[in-house]
Design an enzyme around this catalytic site. Sequence first.
Site, PDB file in Angstrom:
ATOM      1  N   ASP A 142       0.814  -1.201   0.000  1.00 30.97           N
ATOM      2  CA  ASP A 142       0.000   0.000   0.000  1.00 30.97           C
ATOM      3  C   ASP A 142       0.856   1.263   0.000  1.00 30.97           C
ATOM      4  O   ASP A 142       1.820   1.384   0.775  1.00 30.97           O
ATOM      5  CB  ASP A 142      -0.900  -0.007   1.246  1.00 30.97           C
ATOM      6  CG  ASP A 142      -1.751   1.229   1.365  1.00 30.97           C
ATOM      7  OD1 ASP A 142      -2.642   1.404   0.521  1.00 30.97           O
ATOM      8  OD2 ASP A 142      -1.522   2.022   2.306  1.00 30.97           O
ATOM      9  N   GLU A 157       1.407   0.094  -4.931  1.00 38.55           N
ATOM     10  CA  GLU A 157       0.643   1.302  -5.189  1.00 38.55           C
ATOM     11  C   GLU A 157       1.598   2.463  -4.974  1.00 38.55           C
ATOM     12  O   GLU A 157       2.213   2.566  -3.912  1.00 38.55           O
ATOM     13  CB  GLU A 157      -0.547   1.440  -4.236  1.00 38.55           C
ATOM     14  CG  GLU A 157      -1.319   2.733  -4.443  1.00 38.55           C
ATOM     15  CD  GLU A 157      -2.190   3.108  -3.250  1.00 38.55           C
ATOM     16  OE1 GLU A 157      -3.042   3.984  -3.412  1.00 38.55           O
ATOM     17  OE2 GLU A 157      -2.000   2.543  -2.157  1.00 38.55           O
TER      18      GLU A 157
END
Length: 582
Positions: free
Chosen positions: A245, A278
């Site tokens: 993330d 990401e």
Amino acid sequence: MPDGTTHFHLWAPSAPATLALEIEGMAPIPLQPDEAGWARAHVACPAGTRYCYRLDADRTVPDPASRLQADDVHGQSVVTAPGGHAWSTPDWAGRPWDEAVIYEVHAGLAGGFAGLQDRLPDLATLGITVLQLMPIADFPGQRNWGYDGVLPFAPDTCYGTPLQLKKLIDAAHALNMSVMLDVVYNHFGPDGNYLPAYAKEFFRDDIQTPWGPAIDFRRPQVRRYFEENALYWLTEFRFDGLRLDAVHAIANPEWLPQLARYVRSHISAQRHVHLVVENHGNRASLLRDGYDAQWNDDGHHVLHHLLTRETHGYYADYVREPAEMLARCLAEGFVYQGQPTLRNAARLRGEPSADLCPTAFVLFLQNHDQTGNRALGERLRTLVGERQDTLRAAVALQLLAPQIPLIFMGEECGSQAPFLYFTDHRDPALAQAVREGRQREFRFDAGPRGDGSMPLPDPNEYGTYACCYPWTDGPDAQQWLEYYQVLLAVRQRMVVPRLAGIRVEAAYPLGPRAVAAHWRMSDEARLSLYTNLGTEISALPGPLPQVTTALVLFESCPGACGALAAGTLPAACTVCVIEETP
């Protein structure tokens, strides 16, 4: 250990002198960290034993590497033994990345690990090849959208036991489905992170993130903590990959290639283990240095703008010639490859990505971020209103393009349930702070009802969570399911086997909201996609008589292929054709 001894290791360089290990049924064991900050104890205690660390007379804390919590994030940790599950798929090695069709899902909304396991056969029938769990690290309370975890090694017990998680993964493997896990290495949640109390060196005092002081990846002990976490999920639970993330929020980006090398050097080369990031910075170099793919926010943002006409927030960076931007995404991966954004001429975003394979980019129309970070959590079906044919055209483009598609839970059945930000903070002050912060964040949002004129859904209310259940039996749910299933069958039969070495030939706009893209596949067949997300017919550069002899893989509106042959592309339509080599 096999002899019944448990080894306790705690990095506690700033712990008080009263630091001690407390094990149920035993006298406290004083701990004295060594020069490197490590406190160690070897104790004869079996799996199932509860323990904690005492800092002083008033404070006990869980193990920051706890594998299981007895009573949420503030309670005691539980000794666990490795193994404990007889795998029915001991020889499973995963699936190649080219075959990936990702399904992002929240385990809690799916009924926990056991409830999600019951859904696996339907997902396999749909054509899903990779199940991706949103974060499961232990968080405070009984519900959380996943990104407030504080104990990265401990699956939250509100989803089930570690054994149930292993059974879920085993069942997926038996259905020829890989399983990935979303992990958060850029911050800890606001409640239950005790590291500053005994290891303040875990964090930097010179860099702040949106969540507080940045994690200090300059320190080997900190790097080791997260490296072992990655390896733990991939070995103990046999996950097939990790999605990292928001790595742009990691203050020491040079650690990311180190992590990839560490993981791959400790995993058998026979296994297909996938690492996906990401990264809002479009750091394409990571995709040449150990990482398989990146979530392509550029692709999402330009498609979202084309579908909804929204221009607020970061969508403002995609309003100028969006068809050209979409063509660039299809051809080169990122829109921004070192150029200034439209909102900030002084900001250069991204790195060159045109040399990368299309499968280095995960393409999605929705995900947890782009839905859950909206003020009201609306899905695209709600936002496009009556333009459902346009949404179907975008789905066809997403699922038949060479990029790796990601489906957000509920998309496949046309769900209109919102996906909101939800929490279960037991501290009233923290719950109120989150409530007020959420309202403040969207006060000036130009999106629907995000202007502060009415209260937003309270993240801490149970109803906010309950209304997010995404699977619907609505009147057109079966039609959407069949639509997705047909498209994914076409992808697996005609596109996936030819993805290795695929290269782009051309991608260009056909109008303000229409594009064409062509790729030369591994067997030299030519894959072409024509997509019009507008409300008017688009003209092609010229008639395409060859389309009449090519194999039409899919057309989202009847008669579209004939229109192509005449040199036009209907509104709200996607056509996919493949020209075989002689």
